[in-house]
Design a protein around this motif. Sequence first.
Motif, short mmCIF file in Angstrom:
data_model
loop_
_atom_site.label_atom_id
_atom_site.label_comp_id
_atom_site.label_asym_id
_atom_site.label_seq_id
_atom_site.Cartn_x
_atom_site.Cartn_y
_atom_site.Cartn_z
N ARG A 34 0.84 -1.19 0.00
CA ARG A 34 0.00 0.00 0.00
C ARG A 34 0.87 1.24 0.00
N THR A 116 -0.88 -9.65 4.92
CA THR A 116 -0.70 -9.63 3.48
C THR A 116 0.76 -9.91 3.16
N ASP A 119 0.39 -8.67 -2.34
CA ASP A 119 -1.03 -8.37 -2.53
C ASP A 119 -1.92 -9.58 -2.30
N GLN A 215 -8.47 -9.52 -3.01
CA GLN A 215 -9.21 -8.31 -3.34
C GLN A 215 -10.70 -8.52 -3.19
N ARG A 216 -11.19 -9.69 -3.60
CA ARG A 216 -12.61 -9.99 -3.48
C ARG A 216 -13.04 -10.05 -2.01
N GLU A 219 -13.43 -6.55 -0.93
CA GLU A 219 -14.62 -5.96 -1.53
C GLU A 219 -15.89 -6.35 -0.78
#
Length: 257
Positions: A34, A116, A119, A215-216, A219
Amino acid sequence: MTTQQSWDSDIARAAALFADPSRARILKALSDMRALPASLLAAEAGVSAPTASAHLAKLVEAGMVDVEKNGRHRYYRLSGPEICAAIESLALIAPPLPVTSLREGSRANALRRARTCYDHLAGRLGVALMSALIDRSLLTGHDGVHRPEQAVRDRLSAYGRDIDYQLTEAGHRELASFGVDMDQLPSRRPAIRYCVDWSEQRHHLSGALGAALAQRLFELDWLRHGPSPRVVHLTDEGTTGLRQVFGVRTGDSAEKR
């Protein structure tokens, strides 16, 4: 930062940048890739803003860290995954820092529980998710256990190279249903890779699929970043959802499988 595949690389110069404890803390804080502001990095390193800026200037000059301007603010991130790999490798051989407070001990435990790695997910949670995909025959090729005596190229805290994992037809269907379309993954990186997790000594999923799956989860708000960089936490919905969708058991004993 361009990786030099040469024995003439100036290892001492690179190592000197890691040698300062404050710079080491800054690099570890950035290792989830990040972009973070200097003020947060100063707090994470326990130094003043001017001192953090001086450290960041050295890291930027060396090509280990990139700086991005957003209005009047500057954000910093690692220049590439090879820097993260170097940090993970150094963590493997470095002696543990003495835990001098409950906060430090809690953060160390949190890193091992769920973090993490660039990623994608690592730690007990990342390993548990990989194991669940294997157990449900969504991913085939190996059982996910790192066995040093059998490893040819694999080593802890690095991308794995010995095993060729493949996604099954059932895996394609279930991941697509979950919102991860293999056909839409970026082609610039391998779809399926794995890392040998340094804290669990098992495989966790990396590559484009590992990134898309993480990522999902963000989300869906099943996963959230913790107050410290790299640390992530499952929400209650995430605990229930991962169990129902993939059969992931998120208790400590299950994640150490």
